[in-house]
Scaffold this motif. Sequence first.
Motif, PDB file in Angstrom:
ATOM      1  N   ALA A  83     -55.031 -55.226  10.365  1.00  0.00           N
ATOM      2  CA  ALA A  83     -54.811 -53.782  10.478  1.00  0.00           C
ATOM      3  C   ALA A  83     -55.656 -53.000   9.480  1.00  0.00           C
ATOM      4  CB  ALA A  83     -53.331 -53.473  10.280  1.00  0.00           C
ATOM      5  N   GLU A  84     -55.778 -53.533   8.269  1.00  0.00           N
ATOM      6  CA  GLU A  84     -56.584 -52.845   7.255  1.00  0.00           C
ATOM      7  C   GLU A  84     -58.037 -52.709   7.719  1.00  0.00           C
ATOM      8  OE1 GLU A  84     -58.080 -53.405   2.600  1.00  0.00           O
ATOM      9  OE2 GLU A  84     -57.196 -55.088   3.701  1.00  0.00           O
ATOM     10  N   GLY A  85     -58.565 -53.764   8.338  1.00  0.00           N
ATOM     11  CA  GLY A  85     -59.938 -53.712   8.843  1.00  0.00           C
ATOM     12  C   GLY A  85     -60.089 -52.709   9.972  1.00  0.00           C
ATOM     13  N   ASP A  86     -59.086 -52.649  10.870  1.00  0.00           N
ATOM     14  CA  ASP A  86     -59.106 -51.640  11.936  1.00  0.00           C
ATOM     15  C   ASP A  86     -59.208 -50.236  11.343  1.00  0.00           C
ATOM     16  OD1 ASP A  86     -58.838 -53.476  14.012  1.00  0.00           O
ATOM     17  OD2 ASP A  86     -56.654 -53.337  14.053  1.00  0.00           O
ATOM     18  N   ASP A  87     -58.398 -49.989  10.311  1.00  0.00           N
ATOM     19  CA  ASP A  87     -58.345 -48.650   9.714  1.00  0.00           C
ATOM     20  C   ASP A  87     -59.668 -48.281   9.056  1.00  0.00           C
ATOM     21  OD1 ASP A  87     -55.738 -48.435  10.542  1.00  0.00           O
ATOM     22  OD2 ASP A  87     -54.870 -49.010   8.608  1.00  0.00           O
ATOM     23  N   VAL A  88     -60.238 -49.231   8.313  1.00  0.00           N
ATOM     24  CA  VAL A  88     -61.505 -48.957   7.621  1.00  0.00           C
ATOM     25  C   VAL A  88     -62.620 -48.726   8.637  1.00  0.00           C
ATOM     26  CG1 VAL A  88     -63.271 -49.949   6.121  1.00  0.00           C
ATOM     27  CG2 VAL A  88     -60.853 -50.170   5.511  1.00  0.00           C
ATOM     28  N   LEU A 183     -76.140 -63.970   5.259  1.00  0.00           N
ATOM     29  CA  LEU A 183     -75.417 -62.756   5.647  1.00  0.00           C
ATOM     30  C   LEU A 183     -74.629 -62.970   6.945  1.00  0.00           C
ATOM     31  CD1 LEU A 183     -78.041 -59.966   4.832  1.00  0.00           C
ATOM     32  CD2 LEU A 183     -75.867 -60.381   3.669  1.00  0.00           C
ATOM     33  N   THR A 184     -75.229 -63.680   7.893  1.00  0.00           N
ATOM     34  CA  THR A 184     -74.533 -63.946   9.154  1.00  0.00           C
ATOM     35  C   THR A 184     -73.309 -64.818   8.929  1.00  0.00           C
ATOM     36  OG1 THR A 184     -76.577 -63.745  10.405  1.00  0.00           O
ATOM     37  CG2 THR A 184     -74.790 -64.949  11.449  1.00  0.00           C
ATOM     38  N   GLN A 185     -73.460 -65.863   8.111  1.00  0.00           N
ATOM     39  CA  GLN A 185     -72.314 -66.734   7.826  1.00  0.00           C
ATOM     40  C   GLN A 185     -71.196 -65.955   7.141  1.00  0.00           C
ATOM     41  OE1 GLN A 185     -74.375 -69.822   5.606  1.00  0.00           O
ATOM     42  NE2 GLN A 185     -74.370 -71.195   7.383  1.00  0.00           N
ATOM     43  N   GLU A 186     -71.572 -65.046   6.262  1.00  0.00           N
ATOM     44  CA  GLU A 186     -70.559 -64.248   5.574  1.00  0.00           C
ATOM     45  C   GLU A 186     -69.880 -63.267   6.525  1.00  0.00           C
ATOM     46  OE1 GLU A 186     -72.324 -64.158   1.002  1.00  0.00           O
ATOM     47  OE2 GLU A 186     -72.916 -62.584   2.413  1.00  0.00           O
ATOM     48  N   MET A 187     -70.644 -62.712   7.469  1.00  0.00           N
ATOM     49  CA  MET A 187     -70.064 -61.730   8.383  1.00  0.00           C
ATOM     50  C   MET A 187     -69.067 -62.376   9.333  1.00  0.00           C
ATOM     51  SD  MET A 187     -71.879 -58.816  10.711  1.00  0.00           S
ATOM     52  CE  MET A 187     -72.585 -59.846  11.978  1.00  0.00           C
ATOM     53  N   SER A 201     -62.070 -60.241   1.738  1.00  0.00           N
ATOM     54  CA  SER A 201     -61.326 -59.001   1.936  1.00  0.00           C
ATOM     55  C   SER A 201     -62.150 -58.014   2.754  1.00  0.00           C
ATOM     56  CB  SER A 201     -60.990 -58.360   0.589  1.00  0.00           C
ATOM     57  OG  SER A 201     -62.186 -57.937  -0.057  1.00  0.00           O
ATOM     58  N   THR A 202     -61.507 -56.919   3.143  1.00  0.00           N
ATOM     59  CA  THR A 202     -62.230 -55.872   3.867  1.00  0.00           C
ATOM     60  C   THR A 202     -63.383 -55.348   3.028  1.00  0.00           C
ATOM     61  OG1 THR A 202     -60.243 -55.243   5.081  1.00  0.00           O
ATOM     62  CG2 THR A 202     -62.003 -53.619   4.974  1.00  0.00           C
ATOM     63  N   GLU A 203     -63.143 -55.212   1.716  1.00  0.00           N
ATOM     64  CA  GLU A 203     -64.212 -54.729   0.821  1.00  0.00           C
ATOM     65  C   GLU A 203     -65.381 -55.711   0.785  1.00  0.00           C
ATOM     66  OE1 GLU A 203     -60.995 -54.786   0.054  1.00  0.00           O
ATOM     67  OE2 GLU A 203     -60.614 -52.616   0.071  1.00  0.00           O
ATOM     68  N   ASP A 204     -65.068 -57.012   0.788  1.00  0.00           N
ATOM     69  CA  ASP A 204     -66.136 -58.021   0.785  1.00  0.00           C
ATOM     70  C   ASP A 204     -66.950 -57.951   2.074  1.00  0.00           C
ATOM     71  OD1 ASP A 204     -65.601 -59.226  -1.750  1.00  0.00           O
ATOM     72  OD2 ASP A 204     -63.900 -60.285  -0.866  1.00  0.00           O
ATOM     73  N   LEU A 205     -66.260 -57.776   3.210  1.00  0.00           N
ATOM     74  CA  LEU A 205     -66.963 -57.672   4.482  1.00  0.00           C
ATOM     75  C   LEU A 205     -67.839 -56.424   4.520  1.00  0.00           C
ATOM     76  CD1 LEU A 205     -67.558 -58.601   7.363  1.00  0.00           C
ATOM     77  CD2 LEU A 205     -65.474 -57.430   8.107  1.00  0.00           C
ATOM     78  N   LEU A 206     -67.335 -55.334   3.975  1.00  0.00           N
ATOM     79  CA  LEU A 206     -68.124 -54.099   3.931  1.00  0.00           C
ATOM     80  C   LEU A 206     -69.376 -54.284   3.077  1.00  0.00           C
ATOM     81  CD1 LEU A 206     -65.321 -51.393   3.611  1.00  0.00           C
ATOM     82  CD2 LEU A 206     -66.711 -51.931   5.627  1.00  0.00           C
ATOM     83  N   ALA A 207     -69.245 -55.061   1.996  1.00  0.00           N
ATOM     84  CA  ALA A 207     -70.411 -55.323   1.151  1.00  0.00           C
ATOM     85  C   ALA A 207     -71.475 -56.110   1.915  1.00  0.00           C
ATOM     86  CB  ALA A 207     -69.984 -56.088  -0.104  1.00  0.00           C
TER      87      ALA A 207
END
Length: 421
Positions: A83-88, A183-187, A201-207
């Motif tokens: 849900a947090e990822g949906d919101d961001v 980057l692809t493996q991380e995504m 976390s969502t922040e890590d994915l955004l990075a």
Amino acid sequence: MSTSAMDVHHDHAANVLADPTAYADDARLHAALTHLRANEPVVWVDNPPYRPFWAVTRHADIMAIERDNNLFVSGPRPLLMPAEGDDVMKQQQDAGIGLRTLIHMDDPHHRDVRKIGADWFRPKAMRDLKVRVDELAKRYVDKMRDIGPECDFVTDIAVNYPLYVILSLLGLPEDDFPRMLKLTQEMFGGDDTEHKRGEGSTEDLLAVLMDFFAYFSALTASRREQPTDDLASAIANGTINGEPMSDMDTVSYYVIVASAGHDTTKDAISGGLRALIDNPDQLARLQNDPSLMGTAVEEMIRWTTPVKEFMRTATAATEIRGVPIAEGDSVYLAYVSANRDEEVFTDPFHFDVGRDPNKHLAFGYGVHFCLGAALARMEMNSLFTELLPRLDSIELAGEPELSATTFVGGLKHLPIRYSLR
């Protein structure tokens, strides 16, 4: 979400769909999906931290949903995220700074954006690219021979070969390939302890996404200043109704081509080889009759189904298989389940290199059918056409490991022992 959890029955087998670890355990996943197809093929799933959704597990129902892309749209929830990822994601897109790839879009914008890269995946372009693909296939089979008699087929071969193909198509320098791989493996590995960045976390994915954006923004500026004859230039200079694509749409286009364009093929190649190892009669059959390579590739793709799901949102009240779906409800398309549907596939848990017909949904269906399907098929055909005639023996040299995911994934390790000419 407009459907109340009070209104519907819960079959707890469906919780596997919202559990990344289930996708790393084939037996557990397929036992649950087989149960759902037989007993509750349209089922309500409420398994935090994900928002609730309807899961659809039958092939015919998924095709019907994909076909009706006005009633069932990709936005605002194109794939399963906490849900947090949906919101961001929603906040970013509302602000015009969020990732917006073809999988996030609906027509008519989706159709217009898709056209920009479509010519690069048509039959003529594939024929032109085949020389390079065959050359890379030989390079990587030679590498297998040179590093044998053992290797981790995923990390040594399967992850690199399709990456080189797709980044060659884009026109990126080989020095940048390792960066794109990481980057692809991380995504796609945000749920996997080995591949995620930081805590996942969502922040890590955004990075991770910001790193993609920085790289591809610089590439866009370069290709607009000095266009070259490659897919990167076609994207950078693409227009819609005479206007350049937005910076976000341009960068998002690169991201989906560079990441999905190789990671899914890696999963199909490595999972396909494991299936041949696990079914030596089918390996021998294919080696003895190379004319089966086309059907064998389709069976590998069905067997592995690298893209596990997409989500759709109902734009009006409707029903699926008699189950009422409210306007605004999210619907999960379980491609993994569709590709083992007993109503469509004879003996679906048998790996059959000659299976024909093979109406798998691993590339999706309808307007969102995978843009790079022809390329993936060609890459797999070239690699196995090069490998199998040179292969004298092959067996597992350890336990294969699948990645934890709810979106894209497959084997992350396949230790093998082999004899190769």
